[in-house]
Design an enzyme around this catalytic site. Structure first.
Site, PDB file in Angstrom:
ATOM      1  N   ARG A  80      11.154  -6.688   4.981  1.00  0.00           N
ATOM      2  CA  ARG A  80      11.120  -5.220   5.032  1.00  0.00           C
ATOM      3  C   ARG A  80      12.223  -4.650   5.923  1.00  0.00           C
ATOM      4  NH1 ARG A  80       4.876  -3.247   5.418  1.00  0.00           N
ATOM      5  NH2 ARG A  80       4.894  -4.247   7.447  1.00  0.00           N
ATOM      6  N   ARG A  85      11.442  -3.371  11.465  1.00  0.00           N
ATOM      7  CA  ARG A  85      10.391  -2.894  12.367  1.00  0.00           C
ATOM      8  C   ARG A  85      10.154  -3.926  13.462  1.00  0.00           C
ATOM      9  NH1 ARG A  85       5.382  -0.948   8.629  1.00  0.00           N
ATOM     10  NH2 ARG A  85       4.269  -2.057  10.266  1.00  0.00           N
ATOM     11  N   ARG A 104      -0.959  -9.908  12.748  1.00  0.00           N
ATOM     12  CA  ARG A 104      -1.522  -8.757  12.030  1.00  0.00           C
ATOM     13  C   ARG A 104      -2.395  -9.218  10.872  1.00  0.00           C
ATOM     14  NH1 ARG A 104       3.859  -6.261  11.134  1.00  0.00           N
ATOM     15  NH2 ARG A 104       2.959  -5.003   9.492  1.00  0.00           N
ATOM     16  N   LYS A 111       0.843  -1.210   0.000  1.00  0.00           N
ATOM     17  CA  LYS A 111       0.000   0.000   0.000  1.00  0.00           C
ATOM     18  C   LYS A 111       0.876   1.258   0.000  1.00  0.00           C
ATOM     19  CE  LYS A 111      -2.163  -0.989   3.903  1.00  0.00           C
ATOM     20  NZ  LYS A 111      -1.652  -2.299   4.284  1.00  0.00           N
ATOM     21  N   ARG A 131      -9.395   0.997   8.974  1.00  0.00           N
ATOM     22  CA  ARG A 131      -9.053  -0.412   9.186  1.00  0.00           C
ATOM     23  C   ARG A 131     -10.143  -1.147   9.934  1.00  0.00           C
ATOM     24  NH1 ARG A 131      -3.111   0.144   9.082  1.00  0.00           N
ATOM     25  NH2 ARG A 131      -2.107  -1.856   9.298  1.00  0.00           N
TER      26      ARG A 131
HETATM   27  P1  ADP Z   1       1.013  -2.623   8.123  1.00  0.00           P
HETATM   28  O1  ADP Z   1       2.326  -3.017   7.646  1.00  0.00           O
HETATM   29  O2  ADP Z   1       0.369  -3.601   9.039  1.00  0.00           O
HETATM   30  O3  ADP Z   1       0.101  -2.126   7.032  1.00  0.00           O
HETATM   31  P2  ADP Z   1       1.104   0.008   9.287  1.00  0.00           P
HETATM   32  O4  ADP Z   1       2.424   0.624   9.099  1.00  0.00           O
HETATM   33  O5  ADP Z   1      -0.030   0.486   8.444  1.00  0.00           O
HETATM   34  O6  ADP Z   1       1.332  -1.520   9.174  1.00  0.00           O
HETATM   35  O7  ADP Z   1       0.627   0.165  10.792  1.00  0.00           O
HETATM   36  C1  ADP Z   1       1.456  -0.196  11.868  1.00  0.00           C
HETATM   37  C2  ADP Z   1       0.617  -0.340  13.105  1.00  0.00           C
HETATM   38  O8  ADP Z   1      -0.013   0.908  13.421  1.00  0.00           O
HETATM   39  C3  ADP Z   1      -0.547  -1.313  12.979  1.00  0.00           C
HETATM   40  O9  ADP Z   1      -0.169  -2.656  13.215  1.00  0.00           O
HETATM   41  C4  ADP Z   1      -1.477  -0.792  14.075  1.00  0.00           C
HETATM   42  O10 ADP Z   1      -1.031  -1.162  15.359  1.00  0.00           O
HETATM   43  C5  ADP Z   1      -1.312   0.710  13.946  1.00  0.00           C
HETATM   44  N1  ADP Z   1      -2.294   1.286  13.020  1.00  0.00           N
HETATM   45  C6  ADP Z   1      -2.047   1.889  11.826  1.00  0.00           C
HETATM   46  N2  ADP Z   1      -3.184   2.314  11.258  1.00  0.00           N
HETATM   47  C7  ADP Z   1      -4.189   1.963  12.094  1.00  0.00           C
HETATM   48  C8  ADP Z   1      -5.609   2.114  12.079  1.00  0.00           C
HETATM   49  N3  ADP Z   1      -6.240   2.713  11.058  1.00  0.00           N
HETATM   50  N4  ADP Z   1      -6.311   1.633  13.116  1.00  0.00           N
HETATM   51  C9  ADP Z   1      -5.713   1.060  14.161  1.00  0.00           C
HETATM   52  N5  ADP Z   1      -4.391   0.868  14.245  1.00  0.00           N
HETATM   53  C10 ADP Z   1      -3.613   1.314  13.235  1.00  0.00           C
END
Ligand code: ADP
Length: 279
Positions: free
Chosen positions: A170, A214, A225, A59, A136
């Protein structure tokens, strides 16, 4: 932007109703902003798009490329969370535990972070956005729907076994903050599925020694996740499907294969050519 004010009010009203569960299962009530007053018609503003897809699907990669092409901000809520984690603010410790277990941050906190980011952008004269990682949960999608119009939802898809490999590969450069991927995906065609090749996204020499993984990209946390994505975020796809806004995009491979195809389905090939011609 009136929408930002309403989003801020939504965050405020949800916090007054107490903290939502970390997995975001509780519904927020009392959202002051479900009215559609103050929405700008799509022709008077830049695009307002949402990117959906499993953790690690890409994304961020495609949303940031499109944001440069269309000159709209790419807003990734994961980045907002990581900025908060890196700060000494009061939320940092609370967030660390949630994020490192692969759980979702409460709707209340995430909306507050997003509202602040949108407000900052508004002050700088930003218009439109490409959201990555938000909404989400269906609750987040309903709240967003209550404050502004989403023009299109791009749903990126990739096989789960490849997603896990990509997440584990990553890396982030601790100095410049850029994202890389050391995984080389080379899956042969089987059971009627096409082969997929994704070359690694290697860093330049000077980033190599500063690469970090990370904390939430361990095998166990990635699988958690993905499980949470299927449980909490899959319904968001259905939410937008019902509105007829979803563009499904099966990634055919890495960036060289996927980017031109994505531009094609988005009817943006001319834009890319124009950008290249004027660069
Ligand atoms: P991913 O690689 O899972 O897409 P992100 O970088 O988007 O990871 O998000 C990292 C973390 O930040 C998520 O695992 C969650 O804990 C938190 N997070 C990000 N966006 C949201 C959201 N819209 N609602 C709740 N938690 C979120």
């Amino acid at each position: 932007m009136a929408a930002v004010q309403r989003l801020l009010r939504a965050a405020a009203s949800s916090s007054s109703s107490g903290a939502a569960a970390a997995t975001g299962t509780r519904r927020m009530t009392g959202f002051a902003g479900a009215e559609s007053r103050g929405r700008r018609p799509a022709q008077d503003r830049n695009v307002q798009w949402v990117f959906l897809g499993c953790p690690g699907v890409g994304k961020g990669t495609y949303a940031s490329r499109l944001s440069r092409l269309l000159a709209v901000p790419h807003i990734a809520t994961g980045d907002l969370v990581r900025d908060e984690l890196a700060s000494t603010g009061p939320l940092a410790a609370q967030l660390k535990e949630i994020v490192n277990q692969g759980k979702l941050v409460s709707d209340e906190i995430i909306i507050s972070l997003l509202s602040k980011r949108l407000k900052k952008g508004e002050e700088k004269g930003e218009s439109g956005f490409i959201l990555d990682g938000f909404p989400r949960t269906v609750n987040q999608a309903e709240i967003l729907d209550g404050v502004t119009d989403i023009d299109m939802v791009v749903n990126l898809k990739l096989r789960e076994d490849i997603i896990v490999q990509k997440c584990l590969g990553r890396r982030i450069c601790g100095q410049c903050g850029k994202n890389f991927n050391l995984a080389c995906i080379d899956v042969k065609a089987e059971n009627g599925l096409p082969p997929i090749y994704m070359s690694p996204l290697l860093p330049p020499k000077n980033c190599m020694s500063k690469l970090k993984t990370r904390d939430d990209d361990t095998d166990e946390v990635v699988r958690n996740r993905l499980r949470i994505y299927n449980e909490m975020s899959q319904p968001v796809e259905d939410f937008y499907q019902k509105q007829g806004k979803v563009l499904e995009f099966d990634l055919p491979g890495g960036i060289p294969e996927s980017w031109p195809k994505l531009l094609q389905v988005l009817n943006l090939e001319d834009q890319e050519e124009l950008k290249l011609a004027t660069a």
